[in-house]
Design an enzyme around this catalytic site. Structure first.
Site, short mmCIF file in Angstrom:
data_model
loop_
_atom_site.label_atom_id
_atom_site.label_comp_id
_atom_site.label_asym_id
_atom_site.label_seq_id
_atom_site.Cartn_x
_atom_site.Cartn_y
_atom_site.Cartn_z
N ASP A 1 3.59 22.22 64.34
CA ASP A 1 4.50 21.53 63.44
C ASP A 1 4.95 20.21 64.05
OD1 ASP A 1 6.43 21.39 61.16
OD2 ASP A 1 7.88 21.59 62.77
N GLU B 1 2.27 27.83 65.74
CA GLU B 1 2.81 27.16 64.55
C GLU B 1 3.97 26.25 64.94
OE1 GLU B 1 5.91 28.08 61.02
OE2 GLU B 1 5.01 29.77 62.08
N ASP C 1 1.56 27.83 57.51
CA ASP C 1 1.85 28.18 58.91
C ASP C 1 0.58 28.20 59.76
OD1 ASP C 1 4.49 28.42 58.21
OD2 ASP C 1 4.54 30.61 58.28
N GLU D 1 -0.64 24.73 60.64
CA GLU D 1 0.11 24.18 61.77
C GLU D 1 -0.30 24.86 63.07
OE1 GLU D 1 4.22 22.79 59.50
OE2 GLU D 1 4.16 24.74 60.50
#
Length: 232
Positions: A57, A53, A125, A128
């Protein structure tokens, strides 16, 4: 030994546009911390998605920022405003639902019963994390193309356009896991009919910005805009 990726999940990932080469990393991306209810020494222990994650991101942000830069000649503040909206957890969760992710997230029994499969936080989450897995498994160019495909309607829509600077700053803080903005009047000068307010906005451990206007609300708006230009 790592469990194999379920065939229905492998097919779902392919149908969603992802290319799976190393199954273990995709299994990790879909695994919530609650899934590991046993000891790390147990054979069925699986790594959860948190590290992926973190990576995804950044990859998502770069892919969307690159698209925005090429697609618009807007100034930095407007680009940041749109970027924050397009990569927000809420947007990621909505896209995750659109592609049917809830059926494939690996959750512990209690977390699933508590509605974890439809949680904005978890779905955002995991979205990502899948992007992070794609980056490691296929590289940036392939992953960017998948992102632009999944985000196509959002990129061509109005997400982040003409948003009030205070809302945009609050969204930026939430996405970057920062404290909410704090506004304070530093000074007020002049008579009641012609007052000028100087307002400072600050976010803990990030920074501060200030602006002056003929009303407190307008000064807050200008301060938020200045903050995003400086730190966003």
């Amino acid at each position: 030994m790592t469990n194999p990726l379920p065939p229905e999940t492998a097919k779902w990932l392919k149908d969603s546009g992802f290319t799976v080469r190393t199954e273990a990393i995709w299994l990790e991306a879909l695994t919530h911390g609650s899934f590991n209810s046993g000891s790390p020494q147990q054979e069925n222990h699986a790594r959860d998605y948190q590290r992926l994650e973190f990576l995804g991101d950044r990859v998502l942000g770069l892919a969307v920022a690159g698209w925005l830069y090429r697609a618009s000649d807007s100034h930095e503040g407007k680009l940041s405003q749109r970027l924050n909206a397009l990569v927000s957890g809420r947007t990621c969760a909505r896209i995750a639902r659109n592609i049917g992710m809830p059926d494939h997230v690996r959750l512990g029994k209690q977390a699933r019963e508590d509605g974890g499969a439809d949680s904005d936080n978890i779905l955002g989450d995991v979205m990502e994390a899948l992007i992070g897995a794609s980056f490691l498994d296929n590289g940036f160019d392939v992953t960017r193309d998948v992102i632009l495909q999944l985000w196509e309607s959002d990129l061509s829509g109005d997400a982040g356009k003409a948003k009030h600077p205070k809302s945009a700053l609050q969204e930026w803080a939430a996405h970057n896991k920062r404290a909410m903005p704090h506004y304070g009047v530093k000074s007020r000068q002049g008579p009641d009919h012609a007052s000028r307010f100087t307002v400072e906005v600050s976010i803990h451990n990030v920074g501060k910005a200030e602006a002056t206007a003929t009303s407190k609300g307008e000064a807050e708006k200008l301060a938020a805009r200045a903050f995003l230009k400086e730190f966003g």
